[in-house]
Design an enzyme around this catalytic site. Structure first.
Site, PDB file in Angstrom:
ATOM      1  N   LYS A 200       0.846  -1.192   0.000  1.00  0.00           N
ATOM      2  CA  LYS A 200       0.000   0.000   0.000  1.00  0.00           C
ATOM      3  C   LYS A 200       0.882   1.242   0.000  1.00  0.00           C
ATOM      4  O   LYS A 200       1.889   1.287   0.713  1.00  0.00           O
ATOM      5  CB  LYS A 200      -0.911  -0.026   1.237  1.00  0.00           C
TER       6      LYS A 200
ATOM      7  N   SER B 167      -9.667   2.182   2.897  1.00  0.00           N
ATOM      8  CA  SER B 167      -8.807   2.906   1.982  1.00  0.00           C
ATOM      9  C   SER B 167      -7.888   2.001   1.175  1.00  0.00           C
ATOM     10  O   SER B 167      -7.403   2.384   0.123  1.00  0.00           O
ATOM     11  CB  SER B 167      -7.940   3.893   2.761  1.00  0.00           C
TER      12      SER B 167
ATOM     13  N   SER C 261      -9.637  -0.196   7.071  1.00  0.00           N
ATOM     14  CA  SER C 261      -9.062  -0.074   5.732  1.00  0.00           C
ATOM     15  C   SER C 261      -8.390  -1.324   5.189  1.00  0.00           C
ATOM     16  O   SER C 261      -8.049  -1.388   4.013  1.00  0.00           O
ATOM     17  CB  SER C 261      -8.056   1.080   5.698  1.00  0.00           C
TER      18      SER C 261
END
Ligand code: ZN
Lengths: 497, 499
Positions: free
Chosen positions: A86, A161, A185
């Site tokens: 990420k 996210s 997330s």
């Protein structure tokens, strides 16, 4: 030839399978890596899971693994396995944007601890995955670089996210990924993409190098297509880090053994509590149906399932939306154009203050600005006690509810998120609807314990996730339950892209 | 604005001052407060930095245990209670020399609270109450290039050096100090001096005001007797002990002049100017900055083990006040004499001079006499006069050996202060040595006797007192390099007279 392709389709393999082939010399890390790079090249223009693909870095890392093997070194359990990271984690020399324009072009001079551990373990970093700007969002639509599409239905969101990491797994672009979970997330994207996402105990994984959104909640963790792979990745990245004061100076519980134990399908004597507050009217019927079927499966495997009421969980969402923005308003102050990233308006005429202001105006998206403003307000003198102070009290109460629940049961379960993947654009105009996606995941963050989302079924052809929540530093328990459920319901494959 | 300032005596007759001091001390730990960067002074800009002290995204602080130990020792030396549990807090405000745009500090949970420091002023002991002592990180330094003001506005370029960013800083805050009347400026100075001595004794900082490792902000207000406290101002940029005293005095005079014409004191930060000795307004605090303090979530609370604190307390060195009392006894000084040593800031200097082999009386003579006079003349602290205890001891050694007489020694000392070298070097280079070559001296004496036959006869006839004239004559020809006593004996001997 077609048979050969089927056999060597590394992108469909589990991390465990890949590692074993590499270790046994049946394939090379370079071949595996190239297969994933090819897959990314083939599908990512439609999925947009990646913000940056580090082709050269990945191949170099793969070659290094192959050389180490050739030299007779004993490789770690994930050596040669590609990982998508990420874009919230600092990667030395590799662009790190946090999904924001304000960090466009920034190449960190250092590696996050987790990234360093991934490198040392011989995993191969493919690139950086898309995310809501600064991890603020539940759909990856707030990325400054365009949304990620859900591989199950490209017109739907992949969650957020960490939508990029989850979508990369579901689209077979990577077998493993790293996410970060501040309010859900990792888990919510896992649920809506039919993948596994684990939020470790807060402090069980190092935050050093994780670009902070909300320091007291942010927790990096593993994402995978199955529970054992997630556990293996958790084992590699977890553990005490002296660079992070909030890191727990204890070894990671043996999550791999727990996942293997769970996979036997025996949950005899395990007490599970369904959070009553999360199985009411809020969840979609299809989600509830899949959840109920899973509960039956868990019961059949010997688990003792009861309902447990955690009344303060109802206040988790409002408390979260004071604590997280408050911390973010301070954490994001450093993005001012002075030392790194974007700088706007530095034309030699404007004052430093004007340049800082213009940079932030241009560099942050609307959701980030909204949260900075909420947080700034909540921390203001005269409002602090009523907002931030009060939210911290709620946090204490939520922790009490968890502690009380864990006296009765070993782990709590609930649907991961109230709905399946929603259509893109459906909630962007209504922040509150967007926030509701994290309704069931947020309490765990406020408490600090671990939580995992594991696929538990489909609703109208879209994946549903079941969440297992465990006491702090009892991450192994959730892996056991998740692996057991997985052994009963199997894994879920999206339609071909 | 040109206002005539009222006389100080008048001001203190009509108003009561309230003062308060906030002192920042840079700790001399090897590494910074929250990272492993070195803290050494004077490196090239931005060479003592890392992701943490640059506030790069993703970096995290880790508290320096040595700094925590140092502040606890400071707190103990200042008679504070040490918190059993406390936290760091973030102080949020935007400024380019602050890498994260917040400072890690402490807010409502300081590590040391409720202490005091006794200081001597005018023979009296004044107890200064300490409200809190807390730990924070220093900022970098900004240089605004171009523009007229040297401030952010109007500058064409701003350069930032982050070497200082993250150096551990201890802030020591007094409670309001009342009832000191006319002595307020002296009390302020004595407090800072005593605090500096305490911290130096602990060995946790070099506490050099001129290098900024000890920085002081002075709060001052005036009120009519019996009335509520007045509005206070905060004077910054007070960089020497002398300036502390001057700043309080100047601010008292200025505030009185405003109040006298019915004016209102503005709550503001003022800057002290070393050259003029007065203060000018800085940024107004009427619109107070809201620092939005909240507990630092990246750091765990500090919970010092009480047993460890007790150990640190037991191991504290002898503190300056106790130490001074012991020295006073050893040196055989009256309270009054000791007070003048203190006032001159000469305790450590005399102590070091004595340690180098000089008698306390001689050491005191030089530091309180010649050197204090020079320090006053040039407006510097005695310690910064340019002569070291070792040099003073060397000088006295030359006197004791009969190589310098008192007058010559003073001349040599001037050379030392002017940086000409060591006393021995100056003695040689200036050709200042007692003439002990009897041949040369005898010749000079005989010459003087021959040139003054009338005086010689007087002496021969028993008027020994007249020898002074011949001594003067020889001194003249030898440019004062003869020892008067030796000379007198030699003349009498040459004249065949018993001394
Ligand atoms: Zn540093």
């Amino acid at each position: 030839m077609s048979e050969m392709t089927g056999m060597s389709d590394f992108t469909r393999m589990t991390a465990t399978e890949i590692a074993s082939l590499v270790a046994g010399g049946e394939t090379s890390a370079v071949e595996v890596t190239q297969a994933h790079l090819d897959r990314i090249a083939a599908v990512d223009d439609r999925v947009h899971a990646f913000l940056h693909v580090d082709t050269e870095g990945a191949l170099a890392a793969a070659r290094a693994v192959d050389e180490r093997r050739a030299a007779g070194e004993v490789l770690g359990p994930l050596a040669g396995v590609p990982v998508a990271v990420k874009d919230v984690l600092a990667t030395r020399g590799v662009p790190t944007t946090v999904g924001s324009k304000i960090l466009e072009g920034w190449r960190p001079p250092y590696d996050a601890t987790i990234v360093q551990r991934l490198r040392e373990a011989g995993t191969v970093m493919l690139g950086k995955t898309n995310m809501d700007e600064f991890a603020m969002g539940s759909s990856t639509e707030y990325s400054a670089y365009g949304p990620t599409h859900n591989p199950w239905d490209l017109s739907r969101i992949p969650g957020g996210s960490g939508g990029g990491s989850a979508a990369a797994l579901a689209a077979y672009e990577a077998p493993l990924a790293i996410g970060s979970d501040t309010g859900g997330s990792i888990r919510q994207p896992g649920a809506v993409t039919g993948t596994v996402g684990a939020k470790p105990t807060y402090g069980g994984t190092s935050r050093y190098g994780l670009v902070a959104f909300s320091s007291s909640l942010d927790t990096p963790g593993p994402c995978a297509r199955n529970v054992l792979d997630a556990a293996l990745l958790h084992q590699v990245i977890g553990g005490h880090d002296p660079m992070d004061s909030t890191s727990i100076p204890q070894p990671v519980p043996d999550v791999v053994a727990a996942a293997r134990l769970g996979a036997t399908g025996d949950l005899t004597g395990v007490r599970l509590g369904i959070v009553s507050e999360f199985v009411g009217e809020g969840a979609e019927p299809g989600v509830m149906a899949a959840f109920r079927e899973s509960v039956d499966a868990l019961t059949k495997m010997g688990a003792d399932v009861v309902e447990v009421s955690c009344p303060t969980f109802a206040y988790a969402l409002p408390a979260y939306y004071l604590i997280a923005p408050s911390e973010c308003s301070s954490n994001l102050a450093r993005f001012d154009g002075v030392r790194f990233g974007l700088r706007v308006g530095d034309d030699g005429n404007r004052s430093l203050e004007e340049v800082m202001s213009l940079t932030r105006e241009a560099g942050f998206g609307p959701e980030v600005k909204r949260r900075i403003m909420i947080g700034t307000y909540a921390l203001s003198s005269g409002y602090y006690d009523a907002y931030y102070g009060q939210a911290q009290k709620v946090r204490t109460l939520i922790t009490r509810d968890f502690n009380a629940a864990f006296e009765r049961v070993d782990a709590l379960i609930s649907p991961t998120t109230p709905s399946v993947a929603f259509p893109m654009g459906a909630r962007t105009a209504d922040p509150y609807q967007m926030y509701l996606a994290d309704l069931y995941t947020i309490p765990t963050n406020l408490y600090g314990g671990p939580g995992i989302s594991v696929p538990c079924g489909l609703s109208e052809g879209l994946p549903v996730g079941l969440q297992v929540m465990a006491p702090t530093m009892a991450d192994d328990r959730m892996y056991r339950v998740a692996a057991a459920l997985e052994s009963a319901v199997g894994t879920f494959t999206p339609p071909a892209l | 604005m040109t206002t005539t300032l009222p006389a100080y005596d008048e001001v203190v007759a009509r108003f009561e001052p309230v003062i308060g001091l906030e002192t920042h001390v840079e700790l001399g730990t090897n590494t910074k407060m929250f990272c492993g960067c070195p803290t050494d002074f004077g490196g090239e800009p931005n060479t003592r930095v890392c992701p943490v002290c640059l506030g790069l995204p993703g970096s995290l602080p880790v508290a320096n245990k040595a700094a925590i130990e140092a502040i606890i020792r400071i707190g103990l030396a200042l008679n504070c209670s040490i918190a059993e549990w406390c936290r760091f807090a973030r102080k949020n405000y935007f400024y380019p020399d602050m890498p994260k745009n917040f400072q890690i500090s402490q807010y409502d949970e300081p590590i040391c609270v409720d202490g005091y420091l006794d200081v001597e002023v005018g023979g009296e002991t004044v107890r200064i109450e300490i409200e809190r002592v807390h730990l924070e990180e220093d900022t970098g330094k900004t240089l605004h290039v171009g523009g007229a003001t040297g401030r952010i506005h109007g500058a064409t370029e701003s350069l930032v050096d982050y070497n200082r960013a993250g150096i551990p800083l201890v802030e020591i805050v007094t409670k309001p100090i009342t009832g000191t009347g006319a002595l307020a400026p002296e009390v302020a100075k004595a407090y800072v001096a005593e605090l500096r001595d305490v911290i130096r004794t602990l060995g946790v900082s070099d506490v050099r005001m001129e290098e900024g490792s000890l920085r002081c902000d002075v709060n001052t207000s005036l009120n009519l007797p019996g009335a509520e406290w007045g509005t206070r101002t905060e004077t910054k940029n007070v960089n020497s002990l002398r300036s502390v005293e001057r700043a309080v005095r100047s601010e008292m005079l200025r505030q009185a002049s405003v109040l006298d014409v019915g004016g209102r004191i503005t709550q503001e930060t003022r800057h002290f100017h070393e050259d003029t000795g007065d203060t000018t307004p800085g940024r107004s605090k009427e619109t107070a900055t809201d620092y939005r303090y909240f507990p630092e979530p990246d750091l765990v609370p500090i919970a010092p083990d009480p047993a460890w604190v007790a150990e640190l307390k037991a191991a504290l060195p002898e503190l300056p006040r106790v130490h001074r009392r012991r020295l006073q006894e050893q040196w055989g000084l009256s309270d009054l004499d000791m007070q003048s040593v203190l006032n001159a800031g000469a305790v450590e200097l005399i102590e070091a001079t004595v340690a180098a082999g000089t008698t306390p009386a001689a050491a005191r003579k030089w530091w309180l006499g010649e050197l204090s006079r020079r320090a006053n003349e040039s407006g510097v602290e005695l310690a910064e006069i340019g002569a070291t205890p070792a040099q003073v001891a060397e000088l006295q050694g030359l006197v004791d050996a009969g190589k310098l007489n008192d007058k010559m020694a003073r001349t040599v000392l001037e050379g030392v202060v002017d940086g000409e070298g060591s006393p021995t070097e100056i003695m040689t280079s200036r050709g200042l040595e007692v003439v002990s070559d009897t041949g040369a001296l005898t010749a000079a004496v005989d010459e003087a006797i021959a040139a003054n036959p009338a005086i010689a006869d007087k002496i021969r006839s028993g008027k020994v007192a007249a020898v002074g004239a011949l001594v003067g004559a020889v001194m003249k020809t030898t440019r004062g390099q003869a020892d008067a006593k030796t000379l007198r004996e030699l003349i009498l001997q040459r004249l065949g007279v018993q001394g």
